[in-house]
Design a protein around this motif. Structure first.
Motif, PDB file in Angstrom:
ATOM      1  N   TRP A 143       0.770  -0.972  -0.153  1.00  0.00           N
ATOM      2  CA  TRP A 143       0.019   0.271  -0.139  1.00  0.00           C
ATOM      3  C   TRP A 143       0.796   1.408   0.391  1.00  0.00           C
ATOM      4  CZ3 TRP A 143      -5.252   0.227   3.408  1.00  0.00           C
ATOM      5  CH2 TRP A 143      -5.445  -1.242   2.705  1.00  0.00           C
ATOM      6  N   ASP A 144       0.139   2.478  -0.424  1.00  0.00           N
ATOM      7  CA  ASP A 144       0.977   3.802  -0.938  1.00  0.00           C
ATOM      8  C   ASP A 144       0.301   4.031   0.583  1.00  0.00           C
ATOM      9  OD1 ASP A 144       2.317   2.867  -2.667  1.00  0.00           O
ATOM     10  OD2 ASP A 144       0.830   4.211  -4.296  1.00  0.00           O
ATOM     11  N   VAL A 145       1.277   4.724   2.071  1.00  0.00           N
ATOM     12  CA  VAL A 145       1.168   5.808   3.336  1.00  0.00           C
ATOM     13  C   VAL A 145       1.573   6.348   3.002  1.00  0.00           C
ATOM     14  CG1 VAL A 145       0.903   4.464   5.588  1.00  0.00           C
ATOM     15  CG2 VAL A 145       0.721   2.921   3.852  1.00  0.00           C
ATOM     16  N   VAL A 146       0.740   7.568   4.316  1.00  0.00           N
ATOM     17  CA  VAL A 146       0.900   8.082   4.357  1.00  0.00           C
ATOM     18  C   VAL A 146       0.650   8.743   5.643  1.00  0.00           C
ATOM     19  CG1 VAL A 146       0.790  11.157   4.068  1.00  0.00           C
ATOM     20  CG2 VAL A 146       0.638   9.402   2.111  1.00  0.00           C
ATOM     21  N   VAL A 147       1.768   9.029   6.908  1.00  0.00           N
ATOM     22  CA  VAL A 147       1.185   9.175   8.076  1.00  0.00           C
ATOM     23  C   VAL A 147       1.653  10.782   8.455  1.00  0.00           C
ATOM     24  CG1 VAL A 147       2.388   8.866  10.040  1.00  0.00           C
ATOM     25  CG2 VAL A 147       2.605   7.173   8.352  1.00  0.00           C
ATOM     26  N   CYS A 148       0.553  11.193   8.661  1.00  0.00           N
ATOM     27  CA  CYS A 148      -0.079  12.919   9.187  1.00  0.00           C
ATOM     28  C   CYS A 148       0.021  13.112  10.773  1.00  0.00           C
ATOM     29  CB  CYS A 148      -1.222  13.209   9.088  1.00  0.00           C
ATOM     30  SG  CYS A 148      -1.344  13.398   6.734  1.00  0.00           S
ATOM     31  N   GLU A 149       1.686  13.840  10.835  1.00  0.00           N
ATOM     32  CA  GLU A 149       2.259  14.058  12.324  1.00  0.00           C
ATOM     33  C   GLU A 149       1.628  15.075  12.805  1.00  0.00           C
ATOM     34  OE1 GLU A 149       3.031  14.572  15.742  1.00  0.00           O
ATOM     35  OE2 GLU A 149       2.773  11.951  15.010  1.00  0.00           O
ATOM     36  N   ALA A 150       1.134  15.477  13.920  1.00  0.00           N
ATOM     37  CA  ALA A 150       1.113  17.040  14.285  1.00  0.00           C
ATOM     38  C   ALA A 150       1.855  17.920  15.199  1.00  0.00           C
ATOM     39  CB  ALA A 150      -0.273  17.162  15.378  1.00  0.00           C
ATOM     40  N   ASN A 172      12.985   4.986   9.918  1.00  0.00           N
ATOM     41  CA  ASN A 172      14.102   4.601   8.167  1.00  0.00           C
ATOM     42  C   ASN A 172      13.207   3.914   7.735  1.00  0.00           C
ATOM     43  OD1 ASN A 172      15.597   6.317   9.726  1.00  0.00           O
ATOM     44  ND2 ASN A 172      16.493   5.177  10.919  1.00  0.00           N
ATOM     45  N   ARG A 173      12.643   2.693   8.288  1.00  0.00           N
ATOM     46  CA  ARG A 173      11.927   1.143   7.571  1.00  0.00           C
ATOM     47  C   ARG A 173      10.947   2.124   6.581  1.00  0.00           C
ATOM     48  NH1 ARG A 173       8.263  -2.446   7.525  1.00  0.00           N
ATOM     49  NH2 ARG A 173       9.347  -5.125   7.427  1.00  0.00           N
ATOM     50  N   LEU A 174      10.580   3.092   7.354  1.00  0.00           N
ATOM     51  CA  LEU A 174       9.156   2.755   6.377  1.00  0.00           C
ATOM     52  C   LEU A 174       9.073   3.488   5.148  1.00  0.00           C
ATOM     53  CD1 LEU A 174       6.281   3.112   6.375  1.00  0.00           C
ATOM     54  CD2 LEU A 174       6.507   5.476   7.624  1.00  0.00           C
ATOM     55  N   ARG A 175      10.172   5.079   5.258  1.00  0.00           N
ATOM     56  CA  ARG A 175      11.247   5.524   4.088  1.00  0.00           C
ATOM     57  C   ARG A 175      12.037   4.864   3.169  1.00  0.00           C
ATOM     58  NH1 ARG A 175      11.154   9.632   8.277  1.00  0.00           N
ATOM     59  NH2 ARG A 175      13.383   8.574   9.291  1.00  0.00           N
ATOM     60  N   SER A 176      12.699   3.540   3.726  1.00  0.00           N
ATOM     61  CA  SER A 176      12.769   2.652   3.381  1.00  0.00           C
ATOM     62  C   SER A 176      11.396   1.643   1.949  1.00  0.00           C
ATOM     63  CB  SER A 176      13.822   1.356   3.829  1.00  0.00           C
ATOM     64  OG  SER A 176      13.265   0.659   4.328  1.00  0.00           O
ATOM     65  N   ILE A 177      10.867   1.544   2.721  1.00  0.00           N
ATOM     66  CA  ILE A 177       9.764   1.276   1.900  1.00  0.00           C
ATOM     67  C   ILE A 177       8.850   1.964   0.938  1.00  0.00           C
ATOM     68  CG2 ILE A 177       9.858  -1.704   2.727  1.00  0.00           C
ATOM     69  CD1 ILE A 177       7.899  -0.922   4.335  1.00  0.00           C
ATOM     70  N   GLY A 178       9.440   3.538   0.732  1.00  0.00           N
ATOM     71  CA  GLY A 178       8.065   3.624   0.412  1.00  0.00           C
ATOM     72  C   GLY A 178       7.557   5.028   1.037  1.00  0.00           C
ATOM     73  N   GLY A 179       6.764   4.607   2.098  1.00  0.00           N
ATOM     74  CA  GLY A 179       5.780   5.134   3.224  1.00  0.00           C
ATOM     75  C   GLY A 179       6.234   7.113   2.855  1.00  0.00           C
ATOM     76  N   SER A 180       5.714   7.652   4.068  1.00  0.00           N
ATOM     77  CA  SER A 180       5.645   9.008   4.022  1.00  0.00           C
ATOM     78  C   SER A 180       6.014   9.646   5.281  1.00  0.00           C
ATOM     79  CB  SER A 180       5.941   9.916   3.148  1.00  0.00           C
ATOM     80  OG  SER A 180       4.252  10.367   2.557  1.00  0.00           O
ATOM     81  N   VAL A 181       5.874  10.361   6.290  1.00  0.00           N
ATOM     82  CA  VAL A 181       6.016  10.943   7.238  1.00  0.00           C
ATOM     83  C   VAL A 181       5.430  12.274   6.884  1.00  0.00           C
ATOM     84  CG1 VAL A 181       6.003  11.669   9.636  1.00  0.00           C
ATOM     85  CG2 VAL A 181       6.847   9.485   8.938  1.00  0.00           C
ATOM     86  N   ARG A 182       4.337  13.143   6.896  1.00  0.00           N
ATOM     87  CA  ARG A 182       4.390  14.561   6.613  1.00  0.00           C
ATOM     88  C   ARG A 182       4.485  15.269   8.534  1.00  0.00           C
ATOM     89  NH1 ARG A 182       0.138  17.014   2.194  1.00  0.00           N
ATOM     90  NH2 ARG A 182       0.450  18.104   3.957  1.00  0.00           N
ATOM     91  N   PHE A 183       5.282  16.522   8.922  1.00  0.00           N
ATOM     92  CA  PHE A 183       5.508  16.621  10.315  1.00  0.00           C
ATOM     93  C   PHE A 183       4.472  17.988   9.797  1.00  0.00           C
ATOM     94  CE2 PHE A 183       9.200  14.211  10.015  1.00  0.00           C
ATOM     95  CZ  PHE A 183       9.432  13.178  11.173  1.00  0.00           C
ATOM     96  N   GLU A 184       4.170  18.817  10.969  1.00  0.00           N
ATOM     97  CA  GLU A 184       3.596  19.876  11.351  1.00  0.00           C
ATOM     98  C   GLU A 184       2.469  19.664  10.199  1.00  0.00           C
ATOM     99  OE1 GLU A 184       6.337  23.103  13.026  1.00  0.00           O
ATOM    100  OE2 GLU A 184       6.780  22.473  11.167  1.00  0.00           O
ATOM    101  N   SER A 185       1.691  18.281  10.164  1.00  0.00           N
ATOM    102  CA  SER A 185       0.550  18.549   9.321  1.00  0.00           C
ATOM    103  C   SER A 185      -0.704  18.201  10.310  1.00  0.00           C
ATOM    104  CB  SER A 185      -0.198  16.504   8.251  1.00  0.00           C
ATOM    105  OG  SER A 185       1.653  17.853   7.120  1.00  0.00           O
ATOM    106  N   PRO A 186      -1.363  18.853  11.624  1.00  0.00           N
ATOM    107  CA  PRO A 186      -2.417  18.660  12.002  1.00  0.00           C
ATOM    108  C   PRO A 186      -3.858  18.230  10.986  1.00  0.00           C
ATOM    109  CG  PRO A 186      -1.787  20.161  12.794  1.00  0.00           C
ATOM    110  CD  PRO A 186      -1.164  19.941  11.883  1.00  0.00           C
ATOM    111  N   VAL A 187      -4.403  16.809  12.137  1.00  0.00           N
ATOM    112  CA  VAL A 187      -5.590  16.791  10.914  1.00  0.00           C
ATOM    113  C   VAL A 187      -6.210  17.159  12.572  1.00  0.00           C
ATOM    114  CG1 VAL A 187      -7.363  14.865  10.686  1.00  0.00           C
ATOM    115  CG2 VAL A 187      -4.868  13.911  10.303  1.00  0.00           C
ATOM    116  N   GLU A 188      -7.561  17.746  11.084  1.00  0.00           N
ATOM    117  CA  GLU A 188      -8.782  18.237  11.970  1.00  0.00           C
ATOM    118  C   GLU A 188      -9.662  17.441  11.937  1.00  0.00           C
ATOM    119  OE1 GLU A 188     -10.254  22.559  11.483  1.00  0.00           O
ATOM    120  OE2 GLU A 188     -10.636  21.830   9.671  1.00  0.00           O
ATOM    121  N   SER A 189      -9.851  16.563  11.026  1.00  0.00           N
ATOM    122  CA  SER A 189     -11.322  15.856  10.666  1.00  0.00           C
ATOM    123  C   SER A 189     -11.257  14.616   9.656  1.00  0.00           C
ATOM    124  CB  SER A 189     -12.067  17.270  10.639  1.00  0.00           C
ATOM    125  OG  SER A 189     -12.202  17.191   9.281  1.00  0.00           O
TER     126      SER A 189
END
Length: 566
Positions: free
Chosen positions: A41-48, A253-270
């Motif tokens: 799966w393509d995965v994006v992690v949103c971190e506040a 590190n593991r997540l990035r090595s398999i194509g996942g990504s993390v977006r920082f300062e991206s708080p989810v509102e709803s």
């Protein structure tokens, strides 16, 4: 976004819509993201926040050159977890180390009981309090080793954990299974009285139960104290070399090595909900990120359902049950930079990574009663960590990076004056058992309950367990009666944080369970699974209201949000 087959057998498209959005880059969110990415799966992690790791994070906060773990520090559950171990994090920067001893409990009279990874050494320590108690500890450990793996499998798998429970039942037999069921309901104080004649063994068990918010006379506290003590006996209380943050760094590190990504300062509102299903998230700035398959939330249940979904989208009975959700106890944590090791007068405390002190068993009962009745304890139970003793990289040679935490009562205002007075009380308690402690302090960092929430918004009011670990909010009652897992009343929305079974602790099971639930929902039998889930939930909570509401839920105003957090 990468293109490749997902577990459902459907190729992901090469557009900008990920298969899953994960809310929160705590360890559970990162475990979930890794498992989904492993499935293609393509995965994006949103971190506040600007930081990876949630409550598994390190920084130099006391003085330069001294590294502190800001929230959690010792990880027996991670060492034992099949979820964490299967990720091979040693290939991504994680290594473990141990203090010479696991836990020492120092009594008010300066006698002590010490838990070591060598069971004979532990037995010799508890036998000092009553002849024969050492043999009793060895027998308890032998019993644990016979059922260790099926217990861990049953604990960390999604409910109903039929196969692990069947293996455990076969190992125990009928009589043993009944005794195990009794242990699951037993107070740790009573368990200690039944197993030991002296106070050393019972205090090691009860002190470990207090790593959660389980009072010594509370139902179910025995099994938690027993589990943590036996994990310490078999696995120790290891720490990551270079700080707690190395654990979540390795997951990132593991997540990035398999194509996942993390977006920082991206708080989810709803959460976006369309046609009765979660279809993505809206960030606080207005940006929308859609998800083709699932949204997974590594946040606490009240934040997810009240703030990100909205009560108007949930069944009325579910909302009523959520109002009974109980937080765990507010935490006060203090970090110190010490110019020498701690000058303990109890010799067994010197080499232990974790030291319990401040009270005996009766005092532990009084401490729990004070907190339950919203009084500030005048004899606090302290959990003290010696991090340089555990990992020499934490501070300069010949020094110590140390911390302690205790609890403050819930439901009261934690004023600056209260916090300052309690910090002084903690340091006076330490001074009694380590004369000259204060003279060795070269830096101090205090995290009040409010400061803890400020640094990690998921730790509401300084609570660190995702909700109480008491029996009435565990298993199928976590976070509310009838859930007990990752599924929620909203289709394709999964609870991946410590408010879900099996709860707090760094073991990755809530994240793993949520990832597997999402993969199953997207699979060939996903429609049938959802039909069964919706049918079961409708019988418990009543009709699903999510399909009748607009696509983007309203977010409570600040006053309403604050009220729900108290």
């Amino acid at each position: 976004m990468k293109t490749g087959p997902n577990r459902a057998g459907t190729p992901t498209r090469g557009d900008d819509v990920p298969d899953a959005v994960v809310i929160g880059a705590g360890h559970n969110g990162l475990v979930a993201a890794n498992l989904l990415a492993d499935a293609g799966w393509d995965v994006v992690v949103c971190e506040a926040t600007p930081h990876l790791g949630g409550a598994v994070r390190s920084a130099e906060v006391t003085t330069p050159g001294y590294l502190s773990d800001l929230f959690s520090a010792f990880y027996p559950l991670a060492a034992a977890s099949p979820v964490i171990n299967a990720l091979d994090l040693d290939k991504h920067g994680l290594s473990w180390t141990h203090a010479p001893a696991v836990v020492t409990h120092v009594f008010p009279d300066d006698s002590s009981a010490r838990l070591s990874r060598d069971v004979q050494a532990t037995a010799a320590s508890v036998d000092k309090f009553a002849a024969g108690d050492g043999d009793a500890w060895i027998r308890m450990h032998e019993e644990w080793e016979q059922i260790r793996q099926p217990v861990l499998d049953a604990l960390l798998h999604p409910l109903p954990a039929l196969m692990p429970v069947q293996r455990l039942a076969r190992t125990l037999g009928v009589a043993g299974a009944l005794r195990m069921a009794r242990l699951a309901a037993l107070p740790v104080r009573r368990f200690g009285e039944e197993r030991f004649n002296g106070v050393g063994g019972p205090m090691l068990l009860a002190g470990n139960a207090l790593h959660a918010d389980l009072p010594p006379d509370g139902a179910g506290s025995a099994v938690y104290g027993w589990l943590l003590a036996m994990l310490g006996q078999s696995y120790g209380f290891p720490v990551p070399v270079g700080g707690a943050g190395r654990l979540t760094e390795s997951l990132g590190n593991r997540l990035r090595s398999i194509g996942g990504s993390v977006r920082f300062e991206s708080p989810v509102e709803s959460i976006l909900i369309e046609g009765g299903r979660a279809s993505g998230v809206r960030l606080r700035g207005g940006e929308v990120i859609r998800a083709r398959q699932a949204v997974l939330a590594d946040v606490t249940a009240p934040i997810l359902f009240r703030e990100l979904v909205g009560e108007s989208r949930l069944p009325a009975r579910f909302v009523a049950d959520l109002r009974n959700f109980q937080w765990d106890l507010p935490t006060l944590k203090i970090d110190w930079a010490l110019r020498t090791p701690v000058p303990w007068t109890a010799a067994e405390a010197a080499g232990a990574g974790t030291v319990h002190l401040g009270v005996d068993l009766d005092g532990l009962t009084d401490y729990a009663a004070d907190l339950a009745t919203r009084r500030v304890p005048d004899r606090p139970f302290l959990l003290f960590g010696q991090m340089t003793t555990s990992d020499p990289s934490r501070s300069p040679e010949g020094t110590e990076s140390a911390w302690a935490y205790t609890h403050l009562p819930p439901g009261v205002e934690h004023t600056d004056e209260m916090v300052a007075d309690h910090v002084a009380l903690v340091e006076r308690t330490l001074e009694r058992h380590a004369p000259g402690f204060g003279d060795r302090v070269v830096g101090r960092y205090v995290q009040s309950p409010g400061k803890i929430e400020e640094e990690d918004p998921s730790l509401v009011g300084g609570t660190v367990n995702g909700g109480t670990a008491q029996l009435h909010q565990q298993l199928i009652f976590r976070p509310v009666p009838g859930l007990g897992g990752a599924s929620t009343p909203i289709d394709r929305l999964f609870l991946a944080g410590s408010s879900a079974h099996p709860g707090g602790g760094v073991h990755g099971a809530p994240g793993s369970n949520a990832a597997h639930a999402a993969l199953a929902r997207a699979g060939a039998l996903g429609g049938a699974r959802r039909y069964l889930t919706r049918t079961a939930l409708s019988r418990i909570y009543g009709p699903d209201r999510s399909t009748a509401m607009p696509a983007v839920p309203a977010v409570p105003d600040t006053a309403e949000v604050d009220a729900t957090r108290r």
